[in-house]
Motif scaffolding. Structure first.
Motif, short mmCIF file in Angstrom:
data_model
loop_
_atom_site.label_atom_id
_atom_site.label_comp_id
_atom_site.label_asym_id
_atom_site.label_seq_id
_atom_site.Cartn_x
_atom_site.Cartn_y
_atom_site.Cartn_z
N ARG A 12 68.44 22.35 44.69
CA ARG A 12 68.14 22.78 43.51
C ARG A 12 69.62 23.47 42.80
O ARG A 12 70.36 23.93 43.24
CB ARG A 12 67.29 24.00 43.17
CG ARG A 12 65.87 23.81 43.95
CD ARG A 12 64.78 24.19 43.09
NE ARG A 12 63.46 23.67 43.82
CZ ARG A 12 62.72 23.24 43.12
NH1 ARG A 12 62.94 22.73 41.84
NH2 ARG A 12 61.73 22.86 43.67
N THR A 14 71.21 25.76 39.93
CA THR A 14 70.92 27.05 39.14
C THR A 14 71.52 26.80 37.85
O THR A 14 72.23 25.85 37.51
CB THR A 14 71.63 28.24 39.67
OG1 THR A 14 73.07 27.97 39.75
CG2 THR A 14 71.44 28.61 41.24
N LYS A 15 71.02 27.71 36.97
CA LYS A 15 71.46 27.61 35.61
C LYS A 15 72.94 27.78 35.69
O LYS A 15 73.60 27.06 34.75
CB LYS A 15 70.93 28.81 34.79
CG LYS A 15 71.26 28.73 33.25
CD LYS A 15 70.68 29.75 32.50
CE LYS A 15 71.06 29.86 31.09
NZ LYS A 15 70.50 30.79 30.29
N GLU A 66 68.68 19.91 30.08
CA GLU A 66 68.08 20.61 31.38
C GLU A 66 68.16 22.09 31.26
O GLU A 66 67.45 23.03 31.57
CB GLU A 66 68.96 20.37 32.57
CG GLU A 66 68.11 20.64 34.10
CD GLU A 66 66.72 20.06 34.01
OE1 GLU A 66 65.98 20.85 34.73
OE2 GLU A 66 66.29 18.90 33.71
N GLN A 68 67.80 23.84 28.64
CA GLN A 68 66.80 24.17 27.79
C GLN A 68 65.57 24.40 28.69
O GLN A 68 64.41 25.19 28.07
CB GLN A 68 66.49 23.28 26.51
CG GLN A 68 68.01 23.26 25.78
CD GLN A 68 67.75 22.41 24.69
OE1 GLN A 68 67.01 21.67 24.30
NE2 GLN A 68 68.84 22.30 23.69
N ASN A 69 65.59 23.74 29.64
CA ASN A 69 64.17 23.92 30.43
C ASN A 69 64.20 25.16 31.30
O ASN A 69 65.21 25.46 31.75
CB ASN A 69 64.21 22.39 31.31
CG ASN A 69 62.93 22.24 32.13
OD1 ASN A 69 61.88 23.08 32.06
ND2 ASN A 69 62.92 21.04 32.79
N ASP A 70 63.18 25.51 31.72
CA ASP A 70 62.81 26.96 32.29
C ASP A 70 63.01 26.50 33.91
O ASP A 70 63.32 27.36 34.62
CB ASP A 70 61.72 27.45 32.10
CG ASP A 70 61.86 28.04 30.89
OD1 ASP A 70 63.03 28.35 30.37
OD2 ASP A 70 60.48 28.25 30.18
N GLU A 71 62.59 25.29 34.35
CA GLU A 71 62.63 24.97 35.60
C GLU A 71 63.76 24.33 36.21
O GLU A 71 64.52 23.40 35.51
CB GLU A 71 61.45 24.03 35.93
CG GLU A 71 60.06 24.41 35.81
CD GLU A 71 58.87 23.18 35.88
OE1 GLU A 71 59.13 22.37 37.05
OE2 GLU A 71 58.01 23.37 35.53
N PRO A 72 64.23 24.72 37.42
CA PRO A 72 65.47 24.42 37.85
C PRO A 72 65.47 22.85 38.35
O PRO A 72 64.40 22.27 38.60
CB PRO A 72 65.54 25.15 39.19
CG PRO A 72 64.46 25.80 39.76
CD PRO A 72 63.71 25.79 38.49
#
Length: 88
Positions: A12, A14-15, A66, A68-72
């Motif tokens: 995954r 991370t932000k 991506e 802007q997306n909440d899911e990793p």
């Protein structure tokens, strides 16, 4: 943490990973655009720069979306993939 959970976590982004990658990609875009001014038009170097800029712009757009997306984002390959190819 079990081995299965560890493997899922290492695949995954991370932000912070995405923000760092976006900074690096945008820096490369800027450098390629500057280099493009110095390269003779219709040479293999100019074609390479054009293709590189297209790819970098796509990557920048996808990473921005991506973020802007909440899911990793899940990596297609483990994060260590390719390390042996680059010698790292």
């Amino acid at each position: 943490m079990t081995e299965d959970n560890l493997e899922k976590d290492t695949n995954r982004f991370t932000k912070e990973n995405l923000e760092d990658a976006l900074l690096a990609i945008n820096s490369l875009i800027n450098k390629c655009e500057k280099a493009q001014l110095k390269v003779i038009h219709k040479t293999s170097q100019s074609t390479l720069l054009i293709n590189r800029l297209r790819a970098l712009n796509i990557a920048s757009l996808l990473i921005s979306k991506e973020l802007q997306n909440d899911e990793p984002l899940t990596a297609k390959y483990p994060l260590g993939f390719g390390a042996s190819l680059t010698g790292n």
